[in-house]
Design a protein around this motif. Structure first.
Motif, short mmCIF file in Angstrom:
data_model
loop_
_atom_site.label_atom_id
_atom_site.label_comp_id
_atom_site.label_asym_id
_atom_site.label_seq_id
_atom_site.Cartn_x
_atom_site.Cartn_y
_atom_site.Cartn_z
N ARG A 1 0.84 -1.19 0.00
CA ARG A 1 0.00 0.00 0.00
C ARG A 1 0.88 1.25 0.00
O ARG A 1 1.95 1.27 0.60
CB ARG A 1 -0.90 0.02 1.24
N SER B 1 -1.53 -8.89 -1.63
CA SER B 1 -1.85 -10.22 -1.11
C SER B 1 -2.47 -10.08 0.28
O SER B 1 -2.35 -9.03 0.93
CB SER B 1 -0.59 -11.08 -1.01
N THR B 2 -3.11 -11.14 0.74
CA THR B 2 -3.66 -11.15 2.11
C THR B 2 -2.52 -11.51 3.07
O THR B 2 -2.44 -12.62 3.59
CB THR B 2 -4.81 -12.17 2.21
N THR C 1 4.74 -4.75 3.82
CA THR C 1 4.43 -6.18 3.84
C THR C 1 5.12 -6.88 5.00
O THR C 1 4.56 -7.81 5.58
CB THR C 1 4.87 -6.84 2.51
N GLN D 1 2.10 -16.68 -2.55
CA GLN D 1 1.38 -15.59 -3.19
C GLN D 1 1.10 -16.01 -4.63
O GLN D 1 1.61 -17.02 -5.11
CB GLN D 1 2.21 -14.32 -3.18
N GLU E 1 -9.01 -1.14 -3.39
CA GLU E 1 -7.99 -2.07 -2.93
C GLU E 1 -8.46 -3.49 -3.26
O GLU E 1 -9.52 -3.92 -2.82
CB GLU E 1 -7.73 -1.95 -1.43
N LYS F 1 -7.61 -7.44 -2.98
CA LYS F 1 -6.80 -8.40 -2.22
C LYS F 1 -6.83 -9.76 -2.91
O LYS F 1 -7.90 -10.27 -3.23
CB LYS F 1 -7.34 -8.53 -0.80
#
Length: 333
Positions: A150, A161-162, A193, A286, A312, A314
């Motif tokens: 972000r 990614s989550t 991250t 990922q 956003e 995800k």
């Protein structure tokens, strides 16, 4: 022929009109395939190089049909797969990709974003390295999509990614296999991250975190840190490594100490040959191909005129059990 070949030279060589050459060079789909093939053959044989600025002025949409992609390091397997996915999506639209590696360098991010904008790229996809992207507010008219991380100080579409959920799932997997002393090995804390994956680690362990090592960057540093950690009297029985290069360094340390069958390991992000090691490495994978396609799709929507609020997106991670994360913690306390 003396001097550089011109569009007129291409038209004569191909036996078509100047307007037909212009349409082919500018990527317009209205030219018959056989004529387009003749023009391309003439362009190649004459080594004709169109003037990008002039061709952009002739097109009604004023586009260069190029985008800029700025990633952490295109040599990293994750970045490489992400780049290829974006490139494939761009190719399908007749768009070329200009690429740069940021190497976690704030100044390099600013220099490359400025350089790509000066080259009139139609948009940018950026994996931010700097702690603040507010400087991009001056880049009016250039769509920007952030990928993998972000932004800070600037609102734009983001594809990530989550990370928190993926890290928490990895640690819960180790807990389910009897481990209590689970170490966290993370990248620079300024990287979003890395912070998210640490949050997931803490979320899974609650108030019982094991040894925590931050600011590890690269395979060599990870190997050194893991060796030091495993030589402690209270060495952990399991490792959660939050980035693929850290995982590789940890694997080397485990094998160097002969502990690769005794200490469990789950790494965040897959890497080449992880499934061929013995034991094979359990990872939170990922999906860079999905991330790249999503980022390219969002960027092209913006280029085509979508002006809705920032989104956003995800992309869920996947835990892949392979062996290293399933070593049972028989000696845990």
């Amino acid at each position: 022929m003396s001097g550089k070949p011109t569009m007129n030279d291409v038209a004569r060589a191909a036996g078509v009109s100047l307007k037909t050459v212009s349409r082919v060079v500018n990527g317009e789909p209205t030219v018959a395939p056989d004529l387009a093939d003749r023009v391309r053959a003439a362009v190649e044989s004459l080594d004709y190089r169109p003037h990008l600025g002039a061709s952009m002025l002739r097109r009604n949409d004023r586009r260069t049909r190029t985008i800029g992609v700025l990633l952490e390091d295109v040599a990293n397997p994750f970045s490489a797969a992400l780049h290829r996915s974006i490139e494939d999506a761009a190719h399908g639209r007749g768009v070329h990709v200009l690429t740069g590696s940021l190497d976690e360098d704030d100044r390099r991010e600013r220099e490359l974003t400025r350089a790509f904008r000066q080259r009139q790229t139609d948009g940018l996809i950026v994996a931010p390295a700097a702690s603040d992207q507010s400087y991009l507010s001056r880049f009016t008219g250039t769509p920007i999509v952030f990928v993998d991380r972000r932004p800070s100080g600037f609102e734009a579409d983001t594809v990530v990614s989550t990370n928190v959920a993926g890290a928490a799932g990895a640690v819960r997997h180790l807990v389910a296999h009897g481990h209590r002393r689970i170490a966290f090995l993370g990248d620079h804390q300024r990287i979003a991250t890395a912070r998210d994956r640490f949050r997931g680690y803490l979320q899974a362990l609650g108030h019982r975190p094991g040894p925590v090592l931050h600011d590890i960057h690269g395979e060599a540093a990870a190997e050194r840190a893991t060796l030091t950690l495993l030589r402690r009297a209270d060495a952990p029985t399991a490792l959660f490594t939050s980035q693929n290069l850290i995982t590789i360094g940890a694997v080397r340390a485990l094998r160097r100490l002969g502990l690769h069958r005794e200490v469990a390991l789950v790494g965040f992000d897959d890497f080449p040959l992880a499934d061929l090691l013995d034991p094979a490495v359990t990872v939170v994978a990922q999906h860079p191909v999905r991330i790249g396609h999503a980022a390219a799709g969002v960027l092209f929507e913006r280029i085509d005129g979508y002006d809705g609020p920032p989104r956003e997106i995800k992309v869920a991670t996947t835990l892949i059990p392979r062996g290293s994360g399933e070593i049972y913690g028989k000696l845990t306390t």
